[in-house]
Design a protein around this motif. Structure first.
Motif, PDB file in Angstrom:
ATOM      1  N   ASP A 295       0.838  -1.207   0.000  1.00  0.00           N
ATOM      2  CA  ASP A 295       0.000   0.000   0.000  1.00  0.00           C
ATOM      3  C   ASP A 295       0.873   1.256   0.000  1.00  0.00           C
ATOM      4  O   ASP A 295       0.609   2.220   0.728  1.00  0.00           O
ATOM      5  N   GLU A 296       1.937   1.192  -0.806  1.00  0.00           N
ATOM      6  CA  GLU A 296       2.904   2.272  -0.996  1.00  0.00           C
ATOM      7  C   GLU A 296       3.789   2.538   0.230  1.00  0.00           C
ATOM      8  O   GLU A 296       4.611   3.448   0.206  1.00  0.00           O
ATOM      9  N   GLU A 297       3.669   1.725   1.285  1.00  0.00           N
ATOM     10  CA  GLU A 297       4.598   1.833   2.406  1.00  0.00           C
ATOM     11  C   GLU A 297       5.803   0.941   2.132  1.00  0.00           C
ATOM     12  O   GLU A 297       5.671  -0.199   1.681  1.00  0.00           O
ATOM     13  N   ILE A 298       6.995   1.478   2.404  1.00  0.00           N
ATOM     14  CA  ILE A 298       8.231   0.732   2.176  1.00  0.00           C
ATOM     15  C   ILE A 298       8.476  -0.220   3.341  1.00  0.00           C
ATOM     16  O   ILE A 298       8.531   0.208   4.496  1.00  0.00           O
ATOM     17  N   TRP A 299       8.608  -1.517   3.012  1.00  0.00           N
ATOM     18  CA  TRP A 299       8.966  -2.535   3.980  1.00  0.00           C
ATOM     19  C   TRP A 299      10.376  -3.021   3.643  1.00  0.00           C
ATOM     20  O   TRP A 299      10.709  -3.215   2.465  1.00  0.00           O
ATOM     21  N   LEU A 300      11.208  -3.235   4.672  1.00  0.00           N
ATOM     22  CA  LEU A 300      12.600  -3.598   4.451  1.00  0.00           C
ATOM     23  C   LEU A 300      13.028  -4.771   5.325  1.00  0.00           C
ATOM     24  O   LEU A 300      12.504  -4.974   6.412  1.00  0.00           O
ATOM     25  N   LYS A 301      14.021  -5.490   4.844  1.00  0.00           N
ATOM     26  CA  LYS A 301      14.737  -6.469   5.663  1.00  0.00           C
ATOM     27  C   LYS A 301      16.043  -6.795   4.954  1.00  0.00           C
ATOM     28  O   LYS A 301      16.320  -6.319   3.864  1.00  0.00           O
ATOM     29  N   GLY A 302      16.869  -7.624   5.598  1.00  0.00           N
ATOM     30  CA  GLY A 302      18.131  -8.025   4.976  1.00  0.00           C
ATOM     31  C   GLY A 302      19.326  -7.298   5.558  1.00  0.00           C
ATOM     32  O   GLY A 302      19.330  -6.897   6.723  1.00  0.00           O
ATOM     33  N   GLY A 323       8.673 -10.589   9.634  1.00  0.00           N
ATOM     34  CA  GLY A 323      10.101 -10.274   9.658  1.00  0.00           C
ATOM     35  C   GLY A 323      10.494  -9.020   8.904  1.00  0.00           C
ATOM     36  O   GLY A 323      11.681  -8.765   8.694  1.00  0.00           O
ATOM     37  N   TRP A 324       9.521  -8.196   8.518  1.00  0.00           N
ATOM     38  CA  TRP A 324       9.796  -6.965   7.765  1.00  0.00           C
ATOM     39  C   TRP A 324       9.733  -5.743   8.680  1.00  0.00           C
ATOM     40  O   TRP A 324       8.924  -5.680   9.604  1.00  0.00           O
ATOM     41  N   LEU A 325      10.577  -4.759   8.383  1.00  0.00           N
ATOM     42  CA  LEU A 325      10.519  -3.456   9.029  1.00  0.00           C
ATOM     43  C   LEU A 325       9.562  -2.577   8.231  1.00  0.00           C
ATOM     44  O   LEU A 325       9.800  -2.283   7.066  1.00  0.00           O
ATOM     45  N   GLN A 326       8.468  -2.169   8.861  1.00  0.00           N
ATOM     46  CA  GLN A 326       7.526  -1.266   8.213  1.00  0.00           C
ATOM     47  C   GLN A 326       7.981   0.167   8.498  1.00  0.00           C
ATOM     48  O   GLN A 326       7.876   0.655   9.614  1.00  0.00           O
ATOM     49  N   THR A 327       8.483   0.842   7.479  1.00  0.00           N
ATOM     50  CA  THR A 327       9.236   2.077   7.675  1.00  0.00           C
ATOM     51  C   THR A 327       8.382   3.318   7.907  1.00  0.00           C
ATOM     52  O   THR A 327       8.895   4.324   8.401  1.00  0.00           O
ATOM     53  N   ARG A 328       7.130   3.283   7.490  1.00  0.00           N
ATOM     54  CA  ARG A 328       6.263   4.465   7.459  1.00  0.00           C
ATOM     55  C   ARG A 328       6.720   5.473   6.410  1.00  0.00           C
ATOM     56  O   ARG A 328       6.241   6.603   6.361  1.00  0.00           O
ATOM     57  N   ASP A 329       7.647   5.059   5.549  1.00  0.00           N
ATOM     58  CA  ASP A 329       8.022   5.858   4.386  1.00  0.00           C
ATOM     59  C   ASP A 329       7.155   5.436   3.210  1.00  0.00           C
ATOM     60  O   ASP A 329       6.866   4.253   3.024  1.00  0.00           O
ATOM     61  N   LYS A 330       6.778   6.405   2.404  1.00  0.00           N
ATOM     62  CA  LYS A 330       5.931   6.142   1.246  1.00  0.00           C
ATOM     63  C   LYS A 330       6.786   6.160  -0.019  1.00  0.00           C
ATOM     64  O   LYS A 330       7.599   7.073  -0.219  1.00  0.00           O
ATOM     65  N   GLY A 331       6.637   5.136  -0.858  1.00  0.00           N
ATOM     66  CA  GLY A 331       7.422   5.070  -2.084  1.00  0.00           C
ATOM     67  C   GLY A 331       6.647   4.432  -3.214  1.00  0.00           C
ATOM     68  O   GLY A 331       5.620   3.775  -2.995  1.00  0.00           O
ATOM     69  N   ILE A 332       7.136   4.643  -4.412  1.00  0.00           N
ATOM     70  CA  ILE A 332       6.544   4.016  -5.597  1.00  0.00           C
ATOM     71  C   ILE A 332       7.683   3.581  -6.524  1.00  0.00           C
ATOM     72  O   ILE A 332       8.802   4.092  -6.436  1.00  0.00           O
ATOM     73  N   TRP A 333       7.383   2.614  -7.389  1.00  0.00           N
ATOM     74  CA  TRP A 333       8.344   2.206  -8.410  1.00  0.00           C
ATOM     75  C   TRP A 333       8.083   3.002  -9.679  1.00  0.00           C
ATOM     76  O   TRP A 333       6.956   3.059 -10.167  1.00  0.00           O
ATOM     77  N   VAL A 334       9.104   3.629 -10.213  1.00  0.00           N
ATOM     78  CA  VAL A 334       9.007   4.364 -11.473  1.00  0.00           C
ATOM     79  C   VAL A 334      10.170   3.938 -12.357  1.00  0.00           C
ATOM     80  O   VAL A 334      11.341   4.123 -11.983  1.00  0.00           O
ATOM     81  N   ASN A 335       9.856   3.357 -13.498  1.00  0.00           N
ATOM     82  CA  ASN A 335      10.894   2.905 -14.436  1.00  0.00           C
ATOM     83  C   ASN A 335      11.949   2.032 -13.759  1.00  0.00           C
ATOM     84  O   ASN A 335      13.160   2.184 -13.983  1.00  0.00           O
ATOM     85  N   GLY A 336      11.477   1.134 -12.901  1.00  0.00           N
ATOM     86  CA  GLY A 336      12.372   0.159 -12.305  1.00  0.00           C
ATOM     87  C   GLY A 336      13.200   0.648 -11.134  1.00  0.00           C
ATOM     88  O   GLY A 336      14.103  -0.065 -10.681  1.00  0.00           O
ATOM     89  N   GLU A 337      12.916   1.848 -10.624  1.00  0.00           N
ATOM     90  CA  GLU A 337      13.656   2.322  -9.455  1.00  0.00           C
ATOM     91  C   GLU A 337      12.707   2.914  -8.423  1.00  0.00           C
ATOM     92  O   GLU A 337      11.596   3.348  -8.742  1.00  0.00           O
ATOM     93  N   LEU A 338      13.168   2.936  -7.174  1.00  0.00           N
ATOM     94  CA  LEU A 338      12.350   3.435  -6.077  1.00  0.00           C
ATOM     95  C   LEU A 338      12.371   4.960  -6.048  1.00  0.00           C
ATOM     96  O   LEU A 338      13.430   5.582  -6.106  1.00  0.00           O
ATOM     97  N   VAL A 339      11.186   5.535  -5.943  1.00  0.00           N
ATOM     98  CA  VAL A 339      11.051   6.983  -5.752  1.00  0.00           C
ATOM     99  C   VAL A 339      10.420   7.206  -4.383  1.00  0.00           C
ATOM    100  O   VAL A 339       9.350   6.655  -4.085  1.00  0.00           O
ATOM    101  N   ILE A 340      11.091   7.969  -3.534  1.00  0.00           N
ATOM    102  CA  ILE A 340      10.594   8.246  -2.194  1.00  0.00           C
ATOM    103  C   ILE A 340       9.607   9.406  -2.259  1.00  0.00           C
ATOM    104  O   ILE A 340       9.952  10.511  -2.693  1.00  0.00           O
TER     105      ILE A 340
END
Length: 452
Positions: A295-302, A323-340
């Motif tokens: 839902d456009e929230e960035i989840w991270l791990k690794g 096991g994911w960190l829910q960052t509360r940062d909003k992002g979308i994929w544009v042309n194969g890369e993350l846009v914050i």
């Protein structure tokens, strides 16, 4: 004591005589560096630092701070960086909350705090890094050494950092970004450079530098003022906030490769990064990181993921059930890369429309005379909340500048996103290397009271 990387390098016949660290006090080989850290570790141990002991480092970057940071880890203690700008009361509270038994100042050395006696020795060889989050209440993120080194590998690979290169300790050790520099240096047994009094002169002496956009703007001003014609800088990693494309293009004109990055304290610094280009994204996850958008929230791990937050003498995990960190940062994929897009915590609703302040801020910072801009909500009877902007111009803040900026932005963004008022950005909100939104909100409240 436990065997550490610096001790290994100090004993390695192929490395021990190579330069490990440059400072205004001279150069240290790996052998000499290991000896200096050993000496601090012996002194600290005599004073009571041992496995699991919490030690706070309060001050600005210096050779002594680097040695103390590594000595505590060599003793299998817990090390916590503290911003020296904090009030004595806040520092005391931080020590209490995190069971910090000793506070290290360069002037006074190691001083007992009276705290930390209940800490379990099971928690050892750890770094604690304060992160304010959106509430402004400091939480300490816990990392082990492996997490720092795992994070470092991906950044070093992207930026071609190796043992012949020099990375400037350009960011504070009480920020995870400053610690990231240390661990990249250690992972590649390169050269760490401590800046001198002429900070931007030091920037131009290192092959690799980490900067926030504000520092980069000052670097450009320094080059112009000093009429610099050459520099050793080859790679600059940018992060910490929105990165204007105009700045990275200016670096390209100076034949310096810049990298646009996104990171988090909880992930031990940089998560995504790329060679800067004409697009606003931050590339893809680096080596060992995983990223998911929910839902456009960035989840991270690794690689680099922390163990959790330090609470009441224990580590409380901050990952969800998967096991994911829910960052509360909003992002979308544009042309194969993350846009914050921005912080979900910063989003507000105006007349039924979602407003993401960072979108407006990024646009404002494209205006030629705007150096920094922040957008905050103010209560409004009709719309619920409306956006206002706090702006720093390259010259003095003036009605004429605001009028021109209003006219410029009116053609570039929807009317409901256009700030209804503009105020000068208060200098006191510059909190370390980042602007504090909490302090901005406090300053805005005072300004609005004056307008009443």
């Amino acid at each position: 004591m436990t065997t550490s990387l610096w001790q290994q390098y100090g004993r390695d016949s192929s490395l021990q005589h190579q330069i490990a660290l440059r400072s205004t006090q001279g150069n240290l080989s790996w052998q000499a560096l290991a000896a200096e850290i050993n000496a601090r570790a012996v002194l600290f141990r005599q004073q009571g630092v041992g496995m699991g002991t919490g030690v706070g480092l309060c001050g600005k970057n210096s050779l002594e701070f680097v040695l103390a940071y590594l000595a505590v880890l060599q003793l299998q203690g817990r090390v916590l960086g503290i911003n020296p700008a904090f009030s004595p009361e806040k520092i005391q509270r931080i020590c209490q909350d995190n069971q910090i038994a000793f506070l290290f100042h360069e002037e006074t050395g190691l001083v007992p705090t009276g705290e930390g006696k209940t800490c379990s020795p099971l928690f050892h060889s750890l770094t604690l890094t304060l992160t304010s989050g959106s509430s402004g209440n400091p939480k300490a993120v816990v990392h082990n050494i492996k997490a720092h080194l795992d994070n470092a590998q991906g950044v070093c690979r992207l930026m071609a950092f190796n043992e012949q290169d020099t990375w400037l300790l350009s960011l504070p050790l009480f920020h995870v970004s400053g610690q990231g520099i240390l661990w990249r240096w250690l992972s590649c047994h390169g050269i760490l450079m401590l800046p001198g009094e002429d900070f931007y002169g030091s920037v131009l002496e290192a092959t690799h530098v980490s900067l926030v956009p504000t520092q980069l703007q000052r670097m450009f001003a320094y080059i112009e003022m000093q009429q610099c014609l050459s520099w050793r800088t080859q790679h600059i990693l940018l992060g910490g906030t929105h990165i204007p494309i105009a700045l990275t293009q200016k670096l390209s004109q100076l034949n310096i490769q810049s990298y646009s990055g996104y990171g988090m304290t909880e992930m031990a610094s940089t998560v995504c990064a790329k060679k800067s280009d004409e697009h606003v994204g931050v590339g893809q996850p680096l080596l060992g990181r995983e990223l998911r958008l929910v839902d456009e929230e960035i989840w991270l791990k690794g690689a680099g993921l922390g163990l959790g937050y330090w609470q009441n003498g224990a580590v409380v995990p901050f990952t969800n059930s998967e096991g994911w960190l829910q960052t509360r940062d909003k992002g979308i994929w544009v042309n194969g890369e993350l846009v914050i897009i921005g912080r979900l915590d910063n989003q507000f609703i105006s007349g039924g429309e979602n407003i993401q302040p960072e979108e407006i801020e990024a646009l404002l910072q494209q205006y030629p005379t705007v150096k920094q801009a922040f957008v905050l909500p103010v209560d409004d009877v009709e719309f619920g909340q409306r956006p206002v902007a706090m702006v720093q111009f390259s010259g003095d803040f003036s009605t004429a500048q605001v009028t021109e900026l209003r006219s410029w932005i009116a053609e570039k963004i929807e009317k409901f996103k256009q700030p209804i008022a503009y105020y000068p950005l208060p200098i006191q909100a510059q909190h370390g290397i980042k602007i504090s939104r909490v302090m901005l909100k406090q300053a805005l409240v005072q300004l609005l009271r004056k307008d009443e």
